[in-house]
Design a protein around this motif. Structure first.
Motif, PDB file in Angstrom:
ATOM      1  N   UNK A  48       0.680  -1.060   0.041  1.00  0.00           N
ATOM      2  CA  UNK A  48      -0.045   0.170   0.134  1.00  0.00           C
ATOM      3  C   UNK A  48       0.992   1.052  -0.005  1.00  0.00           C
ATOM      4  N   UNK A  49       0.550   2.042  -0.897  1.00  0.00           N
ATOM      5  CA  UNK A  49       1.188   3.450  -0.902  1.00  0.00           C
ATOM      6  C   UNK A  49       0.323   4.248  -0.192  1.00  0.00           C
ATOM      7  N   UNK A  50       0.993   4.978   0.871  1.00  0.00           N
ATOM      8  CA  UNK A  50       0.052   5.704   1.778  1.00  0.00           C
ATOM      9  C   UNK A  50       0.077   7.369   1.504  1.00  0.00           C
ATOM     10  N   UNK A  51       1.021   7.599   0.798  1.00  0.00           N
ATOM     11  CA  UNK A  51       1.098   9.198   0.548  1.00  0.00           C
ATOM     12  C   UNK A  51       1.712   9.802   1.601  1.00  0.00           C
ATOM     13  N   UNK A  52       1.293  11.077   1.950  1.00  0.00           N
ATOM     14  CA  UNK A  52       2.050  11.988   2.933  1.00  0.00           C
ATOM     15  C   UNK A  52       0.917  11.628   4.176  1.00  0.00           C
ATOM     16  N   UNK A  53       1.731  11.179   5.402  1.00  0.00           N
ATOM     17  CA  UNK A  53       0.982  10.974   6.637  1.00  0.00           C
ATOM     18  C   UNK A  53       1.344  11.935   7.727  1.00  0.00           C
ATOM     19  N   UNK A  55       1.463  12.884  11.815  1.00  0.00           N
ATOM     20  CA  UNK A  55       1.846  12.015  13.023  1.00  0.00           C
ATOM     21  C   UNK A  55       0.818  11.285  13.508  1.00  0.00           C
ATOM     22  N   UNK A  56      -0.239  11.680  13.600  1.00  0.00           N
ATOM     23  CA  UNK A  56      -1.409  10.887  14.181  1.00  0.00           C
ATOM     24  C   UNK A  56      -1.918   9.821  13.209  1.00  0.00           C
ATOM     25  N   UNK A  57      -1.850   9.932  12.192  1.00  0.00           N
ATOM     26  CA  UNK A  57      -2.096   9.167  11.268  1.00  0.00           C
ATOM     27  C   UNK A  57      -0.991   7.885  11.237  1.00  0.00           C
ATOM     28  N   UNK A  58       0.275   8.049  11.331  1.00  0.00           N
ATOM     29  CA  UNK A  58       1.352   7.361  11.226  1.00  0.00           C
ATOM     30  C   UNK A  58       1.240   6.464  12.526  1.00  0.00           C
ATOM     31  N   UNK A  59       0.910   6.936  13.832  1.00  0.00           N
ATOM     32  CA  UNK A  59       0.878   6.408  15.092  1.00  0.00           C
ATOM     33  C   UNK A  59      -0.255   5.253  14.722  1.00  0.00           C
ATOM     34  N   UNK A  60      -1.493   5.676  14.395  1.00  0.00           N
ATOM     35  CA  UNK A  60      -2.609   4.939  14.268  1.00  0.00           C
ATOM     36  C   UNK A  60      -2.365   3.539  13.375  1.00  0.00           C
ATOM     37  N   UNK A  61      -1.760   3.961  12.197  1.00  0.00           N
ATOM     38  CA  UNK A  61      -1.488   2.848  11.233  1.00  0.00           C
ATOM     39  C   UNK A  61      -0.568   1.825  11.724  1.00  0.00           C
ATOM     40  N   UNK A  62       0.521   2.560  12.639  1.00  0.00           N
ATOM     41  CA  UNK A  62       1.545   1.750  12.899  1.00  0.00           C
ATOM     42  C   UNK A  62       0.724   0.813  13.931  1.00  0.00           C
ATOM     43  N   UNK A 112      -6.684  -6.187   4.408  1.00  0.00           N
ATOM     44  CA  UNK A 112      -6.644  -5.858   5.620  1.00  0.00           C
ATOM     45  C   UNK A 112      -6.157  -4.387   5.845  1.00  0.00           C
ATOM     46  N   UNK A 113      -4.833  -4.278   5.199  1.00  0.00           N
ATOM     47  CA  UNK A 113      -4.018  -3.228   5.188  1.00  0.00           C
ATOM     48  C   UNK A 113      -4.858  -2.179   4.499  1.00  0.00           C
ATOM     49  N   UNK A 114      -5.436  -2.199   3.428  1.00  0.00           N
ATOM     50  CA  UNK A 114      -6.515  -1.180   2.916  1.00  0.00           C
ATOM     51  C   UNK A 114      -7.618  -0.717   3.910  1.00  0.00           C
ATOM     52  N   UNK A 115      -7.982  -1.679   4.591  1.00  0.00           N
ATOM     53  CA  UNK A 115      -9.173  -1.193   5.572  1.00  0.00           C
ATOM     54  C   UNK A 115      -8.841  -0.489   6.693  1.00  0.00           C
ATOM     55  N   UNK A 116      -7.438  -1.079   7.016  1.00  0.00           N
ATOM     56  CA  UNK A 116      -6.808  -0.195   8.331  1.00  0.00           C
ATOM     57  C   UNK A 116      -6.526   0.982   7.841  1.00  0.00           C
ATOM     58  N   UNK A 117      -5.895   1.311   6.668  1.00  0.00           N
ATOM     59  CA  UNK A 117      -5.413   2.649   6.123  1.00  0.00           C
ATOM     60  C   UNK A 117      -6.892   3.781   5.822  1.00  0.00           C
ATOM     61  N   UNK A 118      -7.652   2.992   5.400  1.00  0.00           N
ATOM     62  CA  UNK A 118      -8.997   3.833   5.161  1.00  0.00           C
ATOM     63  C   UNK A 118      -9.504   4.298   6.314  1.00  0.00           C
ATOM     64  N   UNK A 119      -9.111   3.484   7.634  1.00  0.00           N
ATOM     65  CA  UNK A 119      -9.914   4.007   8.708  1.00  0.00           C
ATOM     66  C   UNK A 119      -9.174   4.936   9.413  1.00  0.00           C
ATOM     67  N   UNK A 120      -7.954   5.283   8.815  1.00  0.00           N
ATOM     68  CA  UNK A 120      -6.844   6.071   9.229  1.00  0.00           C
ATOM     69  C   UNK A 120      -7.097   7.493   8.438  1.00  0.00           C
ATOM     70  N   UNK A 121      -7.952   7.314   7.392  1.00  0.00           N
ATOM     71  CA  UNK A 121      -8.127   8.419   6.539  1.00  0.00           C
ATOM     72  C   UNK A 121      -7.164   8.552   5.409  1.00  0.00           C
ATOM     73  N   UNK A 122      -6.599   7.317   4.878  1.00  0.00           N
ATOM     74  CA  UNK A 122      -5.776   7.235   3.958  1.00  0.00           C
ATOM     75  C   UNK A 122      -6.567   7.026   2.581  1.00  0.00           C
ATOM     76  N   UNK A 183       9.407   1.482  10.031  1.00  0.00           N
ATOM     77  CA  UNK A 183       9.211   0.431  11.129  1.00  0.00           C
ATOM     78  C   UNK A 183       9.031  -0.811  10.368  1.00  0.00           C
ATOM     79  N   UNK A 184       9.124  -2.010  11.331  1.00  0.00           N
ATOM     80  CA  UNK A 184       9.417  -3.304  11.053  1.00  0.00           C
ATOM     81  C   UNK A 184       7.970  -3.790  11.508  1.00  0.00           C
ATOM     82  N   UNK A 185       7.374  -4.545  10.954  1.00  0.00           N
ATOM     83  CA  UNK A 185       6.059  -5.398  11.399  1.00  0.00           C
ATOM     84  C   UNK A 185       6.191  -6.826  11.128  1.00  0.00           C
ATOM     85  N   UNK A 186       6.789  -7.498  12.521  1.00  0.00           N
ATOM     86  CA  UNK A 186       6.725  -8.842  12.335  1.00  0.00           C
ATOM     87  C   UNK A 186       5.498  -9.711  12.159  1.00  0.00           C
TER      88      UNK A 186
END
Length: 189
Positions: A48-53, A55-62, A112-122, A183-186
């Motif tokens: 997923x390309x997220x574009x410009x995030x 700080x709040x979006x970054x924390x929520x997505x991570x 799942x990534x798409x849904x998560x990012x959509x919820x964060x306004x991406x 960030x690394x997401x194991x």
């Protein structure tokens, strides 16, 4: 207003698989060096390309990605075809991608990534998910010889197990983009 961080989520192949990707890229490069071929450290499958995030979006997505990673099993990646976008006959992007028979877990992860990012306004991706590694970008019309090479090259599939997702920052400059790890997401063991 401050500019956000230009971000994407990617899968980077391990060294042995990357070496095989580079062999394929090298064979294409010999045919048409005028293409802007990607450097090894930038070869990845974009989830997923997220574009410009901000700080709040970054924390929520991570946070969402970390939770997702704890429940998502490692994904089998199988790169089995060469192609071009928008078409092989007139490519702007030359890629190595998964075929139609890919691990369903890869699609599940992307959804799942798409849904998560959509919820964060991406912004939602409108194109269908087409997992691939960009090998090169055409500056103009590419040679007929390269098109023939893309269409006729046969190779053993490049396979690897994805055990982590990488959240990357992408800085643009006149000479192209440079990536750095955010960030690394194991994925679960």
């Amino acid at each position: 207003m401050a500019k956000g961080i230009r971000t994407f989520i990617g899968i980077f192949p391990p060294a042995q698989s990357l070496a095989r990707v580079l062999e394929l890229q090298s064979a294409l490069k010999e045919v048409d060096p005028s293409v802007r071929w990607e450097v090894p450290k930038k070869l990845h499958v974009t989830l997923k390309f997220l574009g410009d995030l901000d700080a709040d979006q970054t924390r929520e997505i991570l946070a969402g990605l970390r939770a997702m990673g704890r429940s998502l099993a490692p994904i089998n990646i199988e790169l089995s075809q060469l192609g071009g976008f928008p078409t092989v006959a007139a490519p702007r992007i030359i890629w190595l991608g998964t075929g139609p028979r890919r691990d369903p877990m890869l699609d599940e992860c992307a959804i799942t990534v798409e849904r998560l990012c959509d919820g964060a306004g991406v912004k939602k991706e409108e194109r269908p998910f087409s997992p691939h590694i960009t090998l090169g970008r055409a500056k103009g019309k590419i040679s007929r010889a390269l098109i023939t090479k893309i269409e006729s090259t046969t190779f053993e599939r490049v396979q690897f197990l994805c055990t982590e997702l990488l959240v990357m920052k992408s800085d643009l400059s006149p000479s192209g983009s440079a990536y750095s790890l955010l960030s690394t997401i194991p994925l679960k063991d």
